[in-house]
Design a protein around this motif. Structure first.
Motif, PDB file in Angstrom:
ATOM      1  N   HIS A  36      35.489  37.833  43.909  1.00 43.21           N
ATOM      2  CA  HIS A  36      35.600  38.025  45.514  1.00 43.21           C
ATOM      3  C   HIS A  36      37.373  38.541  45.016  1.00 43.21           C
ATOM      4  N   LEU A  37      36.945  40.617  45.611  1.00 41.77           N
ATOM      5  CA  LEU A  37      38.410  40.747  45.638  1.00 41.77           C
ATOM      6  C   LEU A  37      39.372  41.399  46.976  1.00 41.77           C
ATOM      7  N   PHE A  38      40.509  40.174  47.021  1.00 40.39           N
ATOM      8  CA  PHE A  38      41.077  40.848  48.310  1.00 40.39           C
ATOM      9  C   PHE A  38      42.239  41.702  48.423  1.00 40.39           C
ATOM     10  N   HIS A  48      36.858  45.425  34.205  1.00 41.22           N
ATOM     11  CA  HIS A  48      36.916  44.584  33.517  1.00 41.22           C
ATOM     12  C   HIS A  48      35.447  43.300  33.946  1.00 41.22           C
ATOM     13  N   ILE A  49      35.036  43.421  34.980  1.00 34.34           N
ATOM     14  CA  ILE A  49      34.159  42.834  35.116  1.00 34.34           C
ATOM     15  C   ILE A  49      32.595  43.811  35.539  1.00 34.34           C
ATOM     16  N   GLU A  50      31.566  43.148  35.301  1.00 33.84           N
ATOM     17  CA  GLU A  50      30.404  43.785  35.166  1.00 33.84           C
ATOM     18  C   GLU A  50      29.923  43.091  36.431  1.00 33.84           C
ATOM     19  N   VAL A  51      29.411  44.544  37.620  1.00 37.30           N
ATOM     20  CA  VAL A  51      28.681  43.782  38.938  1.00 37.30           C
ATOM     21  C   VAL A  51      27.381  44.202  39.485  1.00 37.30           C
ATOM     22  N   VAL A  95      40.010  49.092  43.193  1.00 34.36           N
ATOM     23  CA  VAL A  95      38.078  49.477  42.422  1.00 34.36           C
ATOM     24  C   VAL A  95      37.916  49.512  41.024  1.00 34.36           C
ATOM     25  N   ASP A  96      37.962  50.545  40.847  1.00 32.03           N
ATOM     26  CA  ASP A  96      38.012  51.307  38.809  1.00 32.03           C
ATOM     27  C   ASP A  96      38.611  50.584  38.299  1.00 32.03           C
ATOM     28  N   LYS A  97      40.538  50.659  38.595  1.00 29.64           N
ATOM     29  CA  LYS A  97      40.229  49.403  37.874  1.00 29.64           C
ATOM     30  C   LYS A  97      39.992  48.020  37.537  1.00 29.64           C
ATOM     31  N   ILE A  98      39.016  47.340  38.605  1.00 29.14           N
ATOM     32  CA  ILE A  98      38.770  46.364  38.613  1.00 29.14           C
ATOM     33  C   ILE A  98      37.325  46.351  38.140  1.00 29.14           C
TER      34      ILE A  98
END
Length: 233
Positions: free
Chosen positions: A60-62, A116-119, A110-113
């Motif tokens: 969940h990205l705020f 670091h995560i796999e969605v 979003v690109d930065k996030i």
């Protein structure tokens, strides 16, 4: 006395904008839900309103809007001021330019996030002012978005009439209140109908609510996402 303008121009001004990523569920790949708040809100106030969404197994990205709203009462610190997503003066050209600038900002976060995560898929959730930006983001960056949730906003399909449409993969939930006196439902219904003609899978639902983001809206979103394969705890 002679006066002469030697030079004029524009310069950029940098402002730091916070974001917060929350992981819900077991470790591993999962959906990413991006939250865009309404006018005058910030990520703190908005997270409280959508707390029920944090029962979904997802990242969940705020993200906070970049434009501070000056607090004349001086009752809150700058960090707690409300924020806005774009500048709108009633002209379409300015609105489109500002929506694109806001989308570039969201894309940067979003690109930065994503480093670091796999969605597994991406949902963008926008309320009111955030819904306008979420809709523009989804249509202009269609390759990144699987689900679009808009509450109390309008999809600016007129800005995309002359473009190629790649929306057959896009699932859209447009929620509107029958007692919403801030943003009328009929223009939104026409816009999402146009998007349906372009191939998107669209659900337009009216609830007996006003413009304020209530639990009825949140419950409707959770149910729709669960029907689409998102896992709830």
């Amino acid at each position: 006395m002679k006066k002469e303008v030697l030079t004029s121009g524009k310069a950029s001004f940098k402002i730091e904008v916070p974001y917060k990523l929350i992981e819900v569920g077991e470790k591993g790949p999962r959906p990413l839900i991006i939250y865009l708040h309404g006018f005058g809100q910030n990520i703190g106030t908005f997270r409280k309103q959508v707390e029920g969404m944090l029962k979904i197994n997802a990242f969940h990205l705020f993200i906070q809007g970049p434009y501070p709203i000056y607090e004349r009462a001086k009752e809150r610190t700058v960090d707690d001021w409300g924020r806005a997503w774009y500048l709108y003066d009633g002209t379409q050209a300015q609105f489109a330019k500002s929506l694109e600038l806001g989308s570039e900002f969201v894309q940067q976060v979003v690109d930065k996030i994503l480093n670091h995560i796999e969605v597994t898929r991406i949902c963008i959730f926008g309320y009111s002012m955030g819904a306008y930006l979420a809709g523009f983001f989804a249509l202009s960056r269609w390759m990144h978005v699987n689900e679009l949730v808009m509450i109390g906003g309008r999809l600016k399909t007129e800005l995309f009439e002359d473009r190629e449409h790649h929306y057959r993969h896009l699932n859209v939930l447009a929620l509107h209140g029958t007692r919403d006196d801030t943003v009328q439902a009929e223009p939104q219904e026409k816009s999402v109908t146009r998007l349906r003609e372009w191939g998107a899978n669209v659900s337009f639902i009216e609830l007996e609510e006003g413009h304020r983001l209530t639990n009825a809206y949140i419950d409707a979103v959770k149910g729709w996402l669960e029907d689409g394969g998102y896992l709830l705890f």
